[in-house]
Design an enzyme around this catalytic site. Structure first.
Site, PDB file in Angstrom:
ATOM      1  N   ASP A  57      99.118 -19.427  12.009  1.00 23.46           N
ATOM      2  CA  ASP A  57      97.987 -19.693  11.208  1.00 23.46           C
ATOM      3  C   ASP A  57      98.461 -19.355  10.092  1.00 23.46           C
ATOM      4  O   ASP A  57      99.197 -18.418   9.421  1.00 23.46           O
ATOM      5  CB  ASP A  57      97.449 -18.156  11.847  1.00 23.46           C
ATOM      6  CG  ASP A  57      95.745 -18.400  11.001  1.00 23.46           C
ATOM      7  OD1 ASP A  57      94.930 -18.888  11.347  1.00 23.46           O
ATOM      8  OD2 ASP A  57      96.070 -17.985  10.006  1.00 23.46           O
TER       9      ASP A  57
ATOM     10  N   HIS B   5      87.469 -22.721   5.923  1.00 22.16           N
ATOM     11  CA  HIS B   5      88.159 -21.069   5.520  1.00 22.16           C
ATOM     12  C   HIS B   5      87.220 -19.781   5.136  1.00 22.16           C
ATOM     13  O   HIS B   5      86.925 -18.886   4.977  1.00 22.16           O
ATOM     14  CB  HIS B   5      89.161 -21.558   4.095  1.00 22.16           C
ATOM     15  CG  HIS B   5      90.119 -20.219   3.858  1.00 22.16           C
ATOM     16  ND1 HIS B   5      91.276 -19.984   3.966  1.00 22.16           N
ATOM     17  CD2 HIS B   5      89.973 -18.761   4.948  1.00 22.16           C
ATOM     18  CE1 HIS B   5      91.636 -18.760   4.054  1.00 22.16           C
ATOM     19  NE2 HIS B   5      90.944 -18.224   4.409  1.00 22.16           N
TER      20      HIS B   5
ATOM     21  N   TYR C  96      97.516 -20.667   1.025  1.00 13.56           N
ATOM     22  CA  TYR C  96      97.967 -19.773   0.652  1.00 13.56           C
ATOM     23  C   TYR C  96      99.518 -20.717   1.037  1.00 13.56           C
ATOM     24  O   TYR C  96     100.295 -19.992   0.415  1.00 13.56           O
ATOM     25  CB  TYR C  96      98.989 -19.651   2.531  1.00 13.56           C
ATOM     26  CG  TYR C  96      97.538 -19.020   3.252  1.00 13.56           C
ATOM     27  CD1 TYR C  96      96.423 -17.985   2.999  1.00 13.56           C
ATOM     28  CD2 TYR C  96      97.690 -18.323   4.572  1.00 13.56           C
ATOM     29  CE1 TYR C  96      95.798 -17.356   3.472  1.00 13.56           C
ATOM     30  CE2 TYR C  96      96.656 -18.223   6.283  1.00 13.56           C
ATOM     31  CZ  TYR C  96      95.868 -17.498   5.551  1.00 13.56           C
ATOM     32  OH  TYR C  96      94.592 -16.503   6.381  1.00 13.56           O
TER      33      TYR C  96
ATOM     34  N   LYS D  19      93.473 -24.103   7.752  1.00 15.43           N
ATOM     35  CA  LYS D  19      92.231 -23.513   7.016  1.00 15.43           C
ATOM     36  C   LYS D  19      92.473 -24.637   6.194  1.00 15.43           C
ATOM     37  O   LYS D  19      93.021 -24.697   4.828  1.00 15.43           O
ATOM     38  CB  LYS D  19      92.228 -22.228   6.772  1.00 15.43           C
ATOM     39  CG  LYS D  19      92.656 -21.573   7.782  1.00 15.43           C
ATOM     40  CD  LYS D  19      91.946 -20.063   7.514  1.00 15.43           C
ATOM     41  CE  LYS D  19      92.850 -19.120   8.194  1.00 15.43           C
ATOM     42  NZ  LYS D  19      94.157 -18.897   7.956  1.00 15.43           N
TER      43      LYS D  19
HETATM   44  N1  LIG Z   1      90.558 -16.126   7.831  1.00 14.15           N
HETATM   45  C1  LIG Z   1      90.563 -15.255   6.716  1.00 14.15           C
HETATM   46  O1  LIG Z   1      89.792 -15.085   5.289  1.00 14.15           O
HETATM   47  C2  LIG Z   1      92.261 -14.237   7.003  1.00 14.15           C
HETATM   48  C3  LIG Z   1      92.072 -13.227   5.654  1.00 14.15           C
HETATM   49  C4  LIG Z   1      93.416 -13.040   5.976  1.00 14.15           C
HETATM   50  C5  LIG Z   1      94.398 -12.749   6.363  1.00 14.15           C
HETATM   51  N2  LIG Z   1      94.364 -13.799   7.337  1.00 14.15           N
HETATM   52  C6  LIG Z   1      95.297 -14.010   8.932  1.00 14.15           C
HETATM   53  O2  LIG Z   1      95.603 -12.726   8.964  1.00 14.15           O
HETATM   54  C7  LIG Z   1      96.973 -13.342   9.267  1.00 14.15           C
HETATM   55  C8  LIG Z   1      97.474 -11.628   9.016  1.00 14.15           C
HETATM   56  O3  LIG Z   1      96.835 -10.365   8.194  1.00 14.15           O
HETATM   57  P1  LIG Z   1      97.597  -9.519   6.728  1.00 14.15           P
HETATM   58  O4  LIG Z   1      98.250 -10.147   6.711  1.00 14.15           O
HETATM   59  O5  LIG Z   1      95.770  -9.936   6.014  1.00 14.15           O
HETATM   60  O6  LIG Z   1      97.398  -7.969   7.849  1.00 14.15           O
HETATM   61  P2  LIG Z   1      97.489  -7.394   8.669  1.00 14.15           P
HETATM   62  O7  LIG Z   1      98.612  -8.310   9.463  1.00 14.15           O
HETATM   63  O8  LIG Z   1      97.247  -6.842   8.985  1.00 14.15           O
HETATM   64  O9  LIG Z   1      98.677  -6.698   7.989  1.00 14.15           O
HETATM   65  C9  LIG Z   1      99.975  -6.925   7.357  1.00 14.15           C
HETATM   66  C10 LIG Z   1     100.565  -5.619   6.716  1.00 14.15           C
HETATM   67  O10 LIG Z   1     101.047  -4.531   7.667  1.00 14.15           O
HETATM   68  C11 LIG Z   1     102.175  -5.023   7.897  1.00 14.15           C
HETATM   69  N3  LIG Z   1     102.804  -4.699   9.286  1.00 14.15           N
HETATM   70  C12 LIG Z   1     102.719  -5.185  10.522  1.00 14.15           C
HETATM   71  N4  LIG Z   1     103.741  -4.640  11.460  1.00 14.15           N
HETATM   72  C13 LIG Z   1     103.427  -3.409  11.473  1.00 14.15           C
HETATM   73  C14 LIG Z   1     104.059  -3.057  12.184  1.00 14.15           C
HETATM   74  N5  LIG Z   1     104.369  -2.898  13.593  1.00 14.15           N
HETATM   75  N6  LIG Z   1     103.957  -1.904  11.724  1.00 14.15           N
HETATM   76  C15 LIG Z   1     104.063  -0.987  10.277  1.00 14.15           C
HETATM   77  N7  LIG Z   1     104.131  -2.269   9.906  1.00 14.15           N
HETATM   78  C16 LIG Z   1     103.588  -3.616  10.293  1.00 14.15           C
HETATM   79  C17 LIG Z   1     102.998  -5.539   7.490  1.00 14.15           C
HETATM   80  O11 LIG Z   1     104.364  -5.719   6.587  1.00 14.15           O
HETATM   81  P3  LIG Z   1     105.702  -6.347   6.546  1.00 14.15           P
HETATM   82  O12 LIG Z   1     105.281  -7.920   6.545  1.00 14.15           O
HETATM   83  O13 LIG Z   1     106.405  -6.339   5.453  1.00 14.15           O
HETATM   84  O14 LIG Z   1     106.191  -5.657   7.851  1.00 14.15           O
HETATM   85  C18 LIG Z   1     101.727  -5.669   6.608  1.00 14.15           C
HETATM   86  O15 LIG Z   1     102.087  -5.283   4.986  1.00 14.15           O
HETATM   87  C19 LIG Z   1      97.234 -13.408   7.571  1.00 14.15           C
HETATM   88  O16 LIG Z   1      98.808 -13.325   7.488  1.00 14.15           O
HETATM   89  C20 LIG Z   1      96.296 -14.977   7.473  1.00 14.15           C
HETATM   90  O17 LIG Z   1      97.442 -15.486   9.143  1.00 14.15           O
HETATM   91  C21 LIG Z   1      93.172 -14.551   7.793  1.00 14.15           C
END
Ligand SMILES: NC(=O)c1ccc[n+]([C@@H]2O[C@H](COP(=O)([O-])OP(=O)(O)OC[C@H]3O[C@@H](n4cnc5c(N)ncnc54)[C@H](OP(=O)(O)O)[C@@H]3O)[C@@H](O)[C@H]2O)c1
Length: 285
Positions: free
Chosen positions: A43, A106, A48, A73
């Site tokens: 995704d 988005h 991004y 997106k």
């Molecule tokens: N549509 C939208 O508006 C929107 C908004 C936000 C996000 N997104 C999508 O959703 C995806 C995920 O959201 P996000 O990146 O914001 O946050 P997330 O996946 O909830 O959290 C990512 C964080 O958690 C840590 N982490 C991941 N796996 C872990 C584990 N097993 N144990 C401990 N810590 C862990 C990562 O650190 P490390 O990387 O240092 O491991 C990072 O700091 C995005 O990449 C994007 O594709 C979409």
């Protein structure tokens, strides 16, 4: 790996890998690590600024294109008749693909009905296998479902144990829209990885808090999109199919819902202003 099915019959891998906030330098290798760990669903987004690096990983990964599920997106500055269409073709070039599995709008901000009509055109031409939206909360989702010739197949919104979006899921179900959870860990906010309830459930199943959260989403019928740049966590986050949460576990997690975003409310005027300015600040970074 497990799939859910969209209303048009397209299969979508139930847990995907998100690349938001992964730098251009880290992105290609992170996506390759994810694909090596078993992920097939990636995704990204125009906003991004790492579609090219995702494309390099797609080109180098040695997994057939037909086995991958690639989503991007459209950002709001690309909304508009023909403008959205052209921007998606441009994204496909950056991603080095000749079709997308899923394209999303988005945000529900700007001329999104014109943008959505371009997605319908791309879908009818076979350039995208599925179309949808992101951050369309209940009122906006129902509106577009009632307006569109081709209803959205997906709505990507924030869902995590502290913001479960139960009503948004119910409305999506009514219109056969699959929910994808962004920030399934809430980026670790409110000390989610150390929450005692989630830790206790994890200890019971000999799994991590991250695995409990992703499994909980899977059992709710929600696609998860987790991000990590660490190989061990990427592998851990993909390994969610060898255990099951029972009714008690599910009920305990339900009790963690605060019904509030860990980030922001998309529906305030300040956020609308912020979104209009966002792209310039990212482009200049
Ligand atoms: N549509 C939208 O508006 C929107 C908004 C936000 C996000 N997104 C999508 O959703 C995806 C995920 O959201 P996000 O990146 O914001 O946050 P997330 O996946 O909830 O959290 C990512 C964080 O958690 C840590 N982490 C991941 N796996 C872990 C584990 N097993 N144990 C401990 N810590 C862990 C990562 O650190 P490390 O990387 O240092 O491991 C990072 O700091 C995005 O990449 C994007 O594709 C979409």
């Amino acid at each position: 790996m497990k799939n859910f099915e969209l209303y048009n019959g397209v299969k979508i891998p139930a847990n995907g890998y998100g690349v938001y906030q992964i730098s251009k330098n880290d992105c290609k290798n992170s996506v390759l690590m994810a694909i090596n760990a078993g992920y097939r669903h990636i995704d990204t987004a125009q906003a991004y600024f790492n579609e090219e690096e995702v494309g390099q990983a797609i080109a180098e990964c040695n997994v057939a294109r037909s086995e991958l599920f690639i989503t991007t997106k459209v950002w709001i500055d690309n909304y508009g008749e023909n403008k959205t269409y052209d921007s998606v073709i441009e994204s496909m070039k950056k991603l080095k693909v000749d079709y997308l599995d899923l394209i999303l709008l988005h945000q529900p901000i700007g001329d999104y009905f014109a943008a959505y009509r371009d997605l319908e055109k791309l879908y009818l031409e076979g350039k995208v296998k599925a179309i949808g939206v992101s951050n369309f909360y209940e009122d906006r989702l129902v509106d577009i479902c009632l307006q569109a010739k081709i209803k959205p197949m997906v709505n990507q919104i924030e869902v995590n144990p502290f913001n479960q979006n139960i009503e948004a899921k119910e409305w999506a179900d009514k219109y056969n829209v699959v929910i994808e959870a962004w920030a399934p860990f809430g980026e670790g906010r409110n000390d989610m990885f150390n929450n005692p309830v989630l830790k206790e459930i994890g200890a019971k199943h000999n799994r991590s808090v991250a695995q409990v959260i992703l499994r909980w989403l899977y059992q709710r019928g929600i696609v998860s999109l987790a991000k990590s740049v660490h190989e061990s966590r990427i592998k851990e986050n993909f390994d969610i199919y060898s255990f099951e949460l029972d009714d008690q576990d599910m009920a305990k997690i339900k009790g963690l819902d605060t019904k509030n975003s860990l980030f922001f409310n998309h529906q305030t005027p300040e956020m609308v202003e912020w979104f209009y300015k966002l792209i310039e600040s990212r482009r200049n970074n």
